[in-house]
Design a protein around this motif. Structure first.
Motif, PDB file in Angstrom:
ATOM      1  N   ASN A  47       1.102  -0.724   0.038  1.00  0.00           N
ATOM      2  CA  ASN A  47       0.113   0.443  -0.091  1.00  0.00           C
ATOM      3  C   ASN A  47       0.890   1.266  -0.077  1.00  0.00           C
ATOM      4  N   ALA A  48       1.988   1.459   0.447  1.00  0.00           N
ATOM      5  CA  ALA A  48       2.987   2.023   0.872  1.00  0.00           C
ATOM      6  C   ALA A  48       4.277   2.068  -0.905  1.00  0.00           C
ATOM      7  N   VAL A  49       3.953   2.129  -1.581  1.00  0.00           N
ATOM      8  CA  VAL A  49       4.971   1.807  -2.866  1.00  0.00           C
ATOM      9  C   VAL A  49       3.858   1.341  -3.906  1.00  0.00           C
ATOM     10  N   ALA A  50       3.223   1.103  -4.103  1.00  0.00           N
ATOM     11  CA  ALA A  50       1.960   0.390  -5.208  1.00  0.00           C
ATOM     12  C   ALA A  50       1.052  -0.068  -4.676  1.00  0.00           C
ATOM     13  N   SER A  51       0.305   1.366  -4.035  1.00  0.00           N
ATOM     14  CA  SER A  51      -1.133   1.291  -3.750  1.00  0.00           C
ATOM     15  C   SER A  51      -2.179   0.886  -5.081  1.00  0.00           C
ATOM     16  N   SER A  52      -3.288   0.684  -4.989  1.00  0.00           N
ATOM     17  CA  SER A  52      -4.593   0.428  -5.952  1.00  0.00           C
ATOM     18  C   SER A  52      -4.631   1.544  -6.080  1.00  0.00           C
ATOM     19  N   SER A  53      -4.828   2.976  -6.010  1.00  0.00           N
ATOM     20  CA  SER A  53      -4.451   4.105  -6.278  1.00  0.00           C
ATOM     21  C   SER A  53      -4.221   4.462  -7.101  1.00  0.00           C
ATOM     22  N   THR A  54      -2.642   4.273  -6.175  1.00  0.00           N
ATOM     23  CA  THR A  54      -1.542   4.784  -6.741  1.00  0.00           C
ATOM     24  C   THR A  54      -1.606   4.772  -8.388  1.00  0.00           C
ATOM     25  N   ILE A  55      -1.858   2.949  -9.172  1.00  0.00           N
ATOM     26  CA  ILE A  55      -1.144   2.931  -9.953  1.00  0.00           C
ATOM     27  C   ILE A  55      -2.570   3.324 -11.019  1.00  0.00           C
ATOM     28  N   LEU A  56      -3.469   3.140 -10.109  1.00  0.00           N
ATOM     29  CA  LEU A  56      -5.206   3.894 -10.967  1.00  0.00           C
ATOM     30  C   LEU A  56      -5.079   5.149 -11.405  1.00  0.00           C
ATOM     31  N   ASP A  57      -4.227   6.182 -10.625  1.00  0.00           N
ATOM     32  CA  ASP A  57      -4.090   7.671 -10.900  1.00  0.00           C
ATOM     33  C   ASP A  57      -2.973   7.156 -11.309  1.00  0.00           C
ATOM     34  N   ARG A  58      -2.289   6.781 -12.145  1.00  0.00           N
ATOM     35  CA  ARG A  58      -0.832   6.488 -13.410  1.00  0.00           C
ATOM     36  C   ARG A  58      -1.911   6.042 -14.983  1.00  0.00           C
ATOM     37  N   VAL A 170       7.665  -4.701  -8.325  1.00  0.00           N
ATOM     38  CA  VAL A 170       7.310  -4.450  -7.238  1.00  0.00           C
ATOM     39  C   VAL A 170       8.270  -5.316  -6.605  1.00  0.00           C
ATOM     40  N   ILE A 171       9.237  -5.002  -6.040  1.00  0.00           N
ATOM     41  CA  ILE A 171      10.760  -5.605  -5.232  1.00  0.00           C
ATOM     42  C   ILE A 171       9.829  -6.070  -3.412  1.00  0.00           C
ATOM     43  N   PRO A 172      10.221  -6.801  -3.205  1.00  0.00           N
ATOM     44  CA  PRO A 172      10.358  -8.514  -3.197  1.00  0.00           C
ATOM     45  C   PRO A 172      10.046  -9.676  -4.176  1.00  0.00           C
ATOM     46  N   ASP A 173       8.690  -9.102  -5.199  1.00  0.00           N
ATOM     47  CA  ASP A 173       8.318 -10.644  -5.550  1.00  0.00           C
ATOM     48  C   ASP A 173       9.168 -10.895  -6.924  1.00  0.00           C
ATOM     49  N   PRO A 174       9.271 -12.410  -6.177  1.00  0.00           N
ATOM     50  CA  PRO A 174       9.729 -13.586  -6.735  1.00  0.00           C
ATOM     51  C   PRO A 174       9.650 -13.511  -8.379  1.00  0.00           C
ATOM     52  N   HIS A 175       8.895 -12.721  -8.724  1.00  0.00           N
ATOM     53  CA  HIS A 175       8.861 -12.524  -9.958  1.00  0.00           C
ATOM     54  C   HIS A 175       8.849 -11.603 -11.073  1.00  0.00           C
ATOM     55  N   TYR A 176       9.268 -10.085 -10.134  1.00  0.00           N
ATOM     56  CA  TYR A 176       9.379  -8.916 -10.133  1.00  0.00           C
ATOM     57  C   TYR A 176      10.763  -9.068 -11.694  1.00  0.00           C
ATOM     58  N   GLN A 177      10.847  -8.403 -12.592  1.00  0.00           N
ATOM     59  CA  GLN A 177      10.772  -7.853 -13.641  1.00  0.00           C
ATOM     60  C   GLN A 177      11.289  -6.732 -13.783  1.00  0.00           C
ATOM     61  N   PRO A 178      13.381  -6.403 -14.473  1.00  0.00           N
ATOM     62  CA  PRO A 178      13.474  -5.187 -14.057  1.00  0.00           C
ATOM     63  C   PRO A 178      13.064  -4.255 -15.259  1.00  0.00           C
ATOM     64  N   TYR A 179      12.931  -2.861 -16.068  1.00  0.00           N
ATOM     65  CA  TYR A 179      12.804  -1.981 -16.806  1.00  0.00           C
ATOM     66  C   TYR A 179      13.169  -2.489 -17.934  1.00  0.00           C
ATOM     67  N   SER A 180      14.543  -3.155 -18.069  1.00  0.00           N
ATOM     68  CA  SER A 180      15.148  -3.230 -19.482  1.00  0.00           C
ATOM     69  C   SER A 180      14.206  -4.514 -19.879  1.00  0.00           C
ATOM     70  N   VAL A 181      13.792  -5.767 -19.480  1.00  0.00           N
ATOM     71  CA  VAL A 181      13.264  -6.492 -18.965  1.00  0.00           C
ATOM     72  C   VAL A 181      11.877  -6.085 -19.965  1.00  0.00           C
ATOM     73  N   VAL A 182      11.115  -5.730 -19.225  1.00  0.00           N
ATOM     74  CA  VAL A 182       9.539  -5.355 -19.736  1.00  0.00           C
ATOM     75  C   VAL A 182      10.334  -4.313 -20.665  1.00  0.00           C
ATOM     76  N   ARG A 183      10.061  -3.319 -21.133  1.00  0.00           N
ATOM     77  CA  ARG A 183      10.424  -2.910 -21.841  1.00  0.00           C
ATOM     78  C   ARG A 183      11.422  -3.646 -23.795  1.00  0.00           C
ATOM     79  N   ARG A 184      11.861  -4.621 -23.071  1.00  0.00           N
ATOM     80  CA  ARG A 184      12.639  -5.221 -24.332  1.00  0.00           C
ATOM     81  C   ARG A 184      11.141  -6.388 -25.280  1.00  0.00           C
TER      82      ARG A 184
END
Length: 222
Positions: A47-58, A170-184
């Motif tokens: 909720n602090a780093v990626a709350s639903s309201s934060t994501i939807l506001d974007r 979001v870290i520490p999600d074990p499936h976390y994908q870095p910027y570079s992978v997401v963009r590629r």
């Protein structure tokens, strides 16, 4: 004291090893976050780093929009998104686990919402209508998908021209994908980078649907 330190180190190494195995295993089999771990996505840290309201506001949501929530889980984003696009908008809550979708149904009923459609799917098959969604969400989900390329092509086709795909990691999600992978991956599927929020440990990248899929294999002369 030394014993406690060694035990802690062994536990950390074990967790890292399990995480690495899991990241590799999802490439060949369906291994999403299990239902009993859904609480990991709804806690004070998230909720602090990626709350639903934060994501939807974007996403600049507006009434009447059609939203695709891929890997919706228990509905953390589905419910507030459905509330934001009323009265004429709707949300398709897509997940590969029936138990997760049952949780979504409970939340929808509790909120008396009528604009949420439940869809059981792993997103890597051609199951979505073409050119119908204004926004698509992938929140800590991309790394769970076995065939990420196929899934992103399906989402590309399902979005309207000019529609946005929003990917949050979001870290520490074990499936976390870095910027570079997401963009590629997203740009290879035809998306154009639109905007970026957050930092490396908790970020959202938005991509816009362009006119034609950027698939080099399709562009080669016959």
């Amino acid at each position: 004291m030394k014993t406690i330190f060694l035990d802690t180190a062994v536990l950390l190494l074990l967790l890292v090893g399990v995480g690495l195995w899991w990241r590799g295993a999802v490439r060949v089999r369906f291994l999403p976050c299990p239902v009993w771990l859904a609480w990991l996505l709804e806690n004070p840290y998230m909720n602090a780093v990626a709350s639903s309201s934060t994501i939807l506001d974007r996403l600049n949501l507006a009434p009447g929009m059609q939203i695709l929530d891929v890997g919706c889980g228990s509905g953390r984003l589905t419910i507030p998104a459905a509330e934001r696009v009323t009265p004429n908008g709707a949300v398709v809550a897509l997940d590969g686990q029936p138990a997760m979708l049952e949780e979504v149904k409970k939340r929808v009923a509790a909120k008396h919402l009528t604009n949420v459609q439940i869809l059981l799917s792993r997103i890597d098959q051609d199951e979505l209508e073409k050119n119908v969604f204004d926004r698509a969400l992938l929140v800590t989900v991309l790394g769970e998908i076995s065939d990420r390329e196929a899934a992103l092509h399906q989402i590309f086709a399902a979005l309207k021209p000019g529609g946005l795909l929003s990917i949050t990691e979001v870290i520490p999600d074990p499936h976390y994908q870095p910027y570079s992978v997401v963009r590629r991956l997203t740009e290879a599927a035809g998306f154009q980078f639109d905007s970026q929020y957050g930092s490396w440990f908790a970020f959202t990248l938005n991509f816009k649907k362009t006119d034609e899929p950027h698939d080099k294999t399709l562009q080669q002369p016959v």
